[in-house]
Design an enzyme around this catalytic site. Structure first.
Site, PDB file in Angstrom:
ATOM      1  N   VAL A   1      -6.255   5.431   8.195  1.00 40.26           N
ATOM      2  CA  VAL A   1      -7.540   5.979   7.858  1.00 40.26           C
ATOM      3  C   VAL A   1      -8.216   7.012   8.494  1.00 40.26           C
ATOM      4  CG1 VAL A   1      -9.568   6.138   5.710  1.00 40.26           C
ATOM      5  CG2 VAL A   1      -8.297   4.706   5.183  1.00 40.26           C
ATOM      6  N   GLU A   2      -8.848   6.615   9.442  1.00 38.17           N
ATOM      7  CA  GLU A   2      -8.462   7.590  10.456  1.00 38.17           C
ATOM      8  C   GLU A   2      -7.676   8.767  11.270  1.00 38.17           C
ATOM      9  OE1 GLU A   2      -9.878   3.284  12.244  1.00 38.17           O
ATOM     10  OE2 GLU A   2      -8.181   4.001  10.540  1.00 38.17           O
TER      11      GLU A   2
ATOM     12  N   TYR B   1     -15.274  26.842  -0.968  1.00 40.55           N
ATOM     13  CA  TYR B   1     -15.632  25.246  -1.135  1.00 40.55           C
ATOM     14  C   TYR B   1     -14.317  24.377  -2.737  1.00 40.55           C
ATOM     15  CZ  TYR B   1     -19.225  26.180  -4.456  1.00 40.55           C
ATOM     16  OH  TYR B   1     -19.959  26.383  -6.053  1.00 40.55           O
TER      17      TYR B   1
ATOM     18  N   ARG C   1     -34.231  48.633  22.400  1.00 36.36           N
ATOM     19  CA  ARG C   1     -34.863  49.522  21.313  1.00 36.36           C
ATOM     20  C   ARG C   1     -33.409  50.033  21.174  1.00 36.36           C
ATOM     21  NH1 ARG C   1     -38.246  47.980  25.451  1.00 36.36           N
ATOM     22  NH2 ARG C   1     -40.385  46.760  23.946  1.00 36.36           N
TER      23      ARG C   1
ATOM     24  N   ASP D   1     -20.186  45.779  20.417  1.00 33.73           N
ATOM     25  CA  ASP D   1     -19.681  46.533  19.292  1.00 33.73           C
ATOM     26  C   ASP D   1     -19.141  44.273  19.312  1.00 33.73           C
ATOM     27  OD1 ASP D   1     -20.472  48.056  17.504  1.00 33.73           O
ATOM     28  OD2 ASP D   1     -19.061  49.430  18.561  1.00 33.73           O
TER      29      ASP D   1
ATOM     30  N   GLU E   1       0.669  -0.911  -0.118  1.00 31.38           N
ATOM     31  CA  GLU E   1       0.469  -0.365   0.079  1.00 31.38           C
ATOM     32  C   GLU E   1       1.271   1.250   0.114  1.00 31.38           C
ATOM     33  OE1 GLU E   1      -3.797  -0.973   2.142  1.00 31.38           O
ATOM     34  OE2 GLU E   1      -2.285  -2.030   3.527  1.00 31.38           O
TER      35      GLU E   1
ATOM     36  N   ASP F   1     -25.428  49.637  23.110  1.00 29.49           N
ATOM     37  CA  ASP F   1     -23.863  49.467  21.412  1.00 29.49           C
ATOM     38  C   ASP F   1     -23.861  48.857  21.861  1.00 29.49           C
ATOM     39  OD1 ASP F   1     -23.058  50.616  19.013  1.00 29.49           O
ATOM     40  OD2 ASP F   1     -21.600  52.248  19.781  1.00 29.49           O
TER      41      ASP F   1
ATOM     42  N   ARG G   1     -27.304  56.834  22.366  1.00 22.53           N
ATOM     43  CA  ARG G   1     -28.485  55.467  21.948  1.00 22.53           C
ATOM     44  C   ARG G   1     -28.453  55.061  23.548  1.00 22.53           C
ATOM     45  NH1 ARG G   1     -22.806  54.202  20.242  1.00 22.53           N
ATOM     46  NH2 ARG G   1     -22.985  56.600  18.651  1.00 22.53           N
TER      47      ARG G   1
END
Length: 319
Positions: free
Chosen positions: A100-101, A81, A233, A248, A49, A246, A243
C-alpha cells in the site's frame, strides 16, 4: 530594457547566495480535500489479494494557494479536483503493487507531476485497505503520507530607468533571495540599454536576469516579483513607460501558461537582447522553452546592438 518588458500589467554587499537563507519551504498554503475515492484493486502480497482483488479507498489533500483563483473566479488558476479524483481512481485500480505504501507514493507523484502540476505544492495521501488480511478483526488499515513538489527552476528579468537604478536592482535581488521558498542560483551581469517602444523621452535602462529555484507556485512567484516592484515604489502610469523597477517571470520550469496575468514563457523574451544577453552570460547553454537555445535567439535579436556593459552592482554577475 525595452519599454514592453513585462507581462500584461503585471550599498551593502549581499551575502553569498544561500548564506543564512530561509529554508526552501512553501508559504502558508490553502487546502482542497477530496475524500472517499473508491476503486477495486489487486494490491497485496498474497495470491488471493492479487487474484480476487478488494476495495481500496483514498483521501487526498491538495496544498496550494487558492487566492489567485478565489479573487478572479478563474478555474485555470486552481487545480481541477475532479481531474485529481479521476487520477487517484486510476491509480487505485492500476498496478498491482505488493505494498500500500507503493500505491500511496504513486498517487502522490501522479498529482505532483501531472494532474496538480505546478499549482499543487504539497499533497497528502491516505490509502485505506479495509479488508486487509491481518488475521484479526480490525476496522481499517491505512497508510498516510505527505510529499512536497520539488523546487522549480525559474528565470526572472529585472529592469529600471527611474530613480536610483542601482539601488533598485540591489534591493530587488536582496528581497527576492530573502523570500521564503526562493533561492537565487545565479545572476547575470548588469547591462544598459536604450528603451524600445513606449515614450521616446525615457532614460536608459539597467537590466539583468536572475535564475532561482523555488518551491512557490507560479502565481506566488509572480506576487513575489510584484512585491519587489512595490518595494521600489513602482507606479503603473503609462504603458511601457519609465519605471523604477520591472520584475518579470520569464520561465517557470517547462510550464507554459496563457493566463492574462501570467504568460509563461514570457511572450517577448525570445526577441529581447536585454533579457537574453545577461541570461546567456550566466547560462550560455540555456534554452527558452518553446523557442530554442538563447544563444541563437540572442544572435538575431534586433536590439542586440544597443547593449552595453552596465555598472558593477553587488550580487550581479555571479554564475
Amino acid at each position: 530594457m525595452s519599454a514592453d518588458h513585462g507581462t500584461a500589467d503585471h550599498g551593502t554587499p549581499l551575502p553569498p547566495f544561500g548564506a543564512g537563507h530561509p529554508a526552501l519551504t512553501a508559504d502558508a498554503l490553502d487546502r482542497i480535500e477530496v475524500t472517499g475515492i473508491r476503486a477495486w484493486g489487486h494490491h497485496g502480497v498474497l495470491a488471493q489479494e492479487t487474484d480476487l482483488g478488494q476495495q481500496f479507498v483514498a483521501d487526498i489533500t491538495l496544498h496550494l494557494s487558492t487566492a489567485p483563483a478565489g479573487t478572479t473566479d478563474a478555474l485555470s488558476r486552481t487545480v481541477n479536483y475532479a481531474e485529481a479524483a479521476h487520477a487517484v481512481h486510476e491509480e487505485l485500480g492500476g498496478g498491482p503493487y505488493a505494498l500500500v505504501e507503493t500505491l500511496a507514493e504513486r498517487i502522490a507523484q501522479r498529482i505532483l507531476t501531472d494532474t496538480g502540476h505546478p499549482l499543487v505544492r504539497r499533497v497528502g495521501v491516505r490509502v485505506h485497505k479495509p479488508a486487509a488480511p491481518v488475521g484479526l478483526p480490525v476496522g481499517d488499515v491505512t497508510v498516510s503520507i505527505e510529499r512536497d513538489a520539488p523546487p522549480v527552476a525559474a528565470v526572472l528579468a529585472l529592469g529600471t530607468n527611474l530613480g536610483d537604478r542601482e539601488q533598485h536592482l540591489r534591493g530587488a535581488l536582496s528581497l527576492l533571495d530573502a523570500t521564503p521558498g526562493i533561492a537565487v542560483e545565479w545572476t547575470g551581469p548588469v547591462m544598459e540599454t536604450a528603451p524600445v517602444g513606449g515614450p521616446t523621452d525615457q532614460g536608459s535602462f539597467l537590466n539583468s536576469a536572475i535564475g532561482l529555484r523555488t518551491t512557490l507556485g507560479p502565481f506566488a512567484l509572480l506576487e513575489a516579483a510584484h512585491r519587489a516592484e512595490r518595494d521600489a515604489r513602482r507606479e503603473r502610469l503609462v504603458r511601457w513607460g519609465p519605471r523604477t523597477l520591472d520584475v518579470d517571470v520569464i520561465t517557470y520550469g517547462n510550464w507554459s501558461s496563457q493566463d492574462e496575468t501570467l504568460t509563461v514563457p514570457h511572450p517577448r523574451a525570445g526577441q529581447r537582447a536585454f533579457v537574453l544577453a545577461p541570461w546567456h552570460a550566466a547560462r550560455p547553454q540555456a534554452e527558452l522553452p518553446g523557442s530554442g537555445p538563447i544563444a541563437q535567439l540572442l544572435a538575431v535579436a534586433e536590439d542586440r546592438e544597443g547593449l552595453r556593459a552596465g555598472p558593477q552592482i553587488d550580487g550581479y554577475g555571479i554564475s
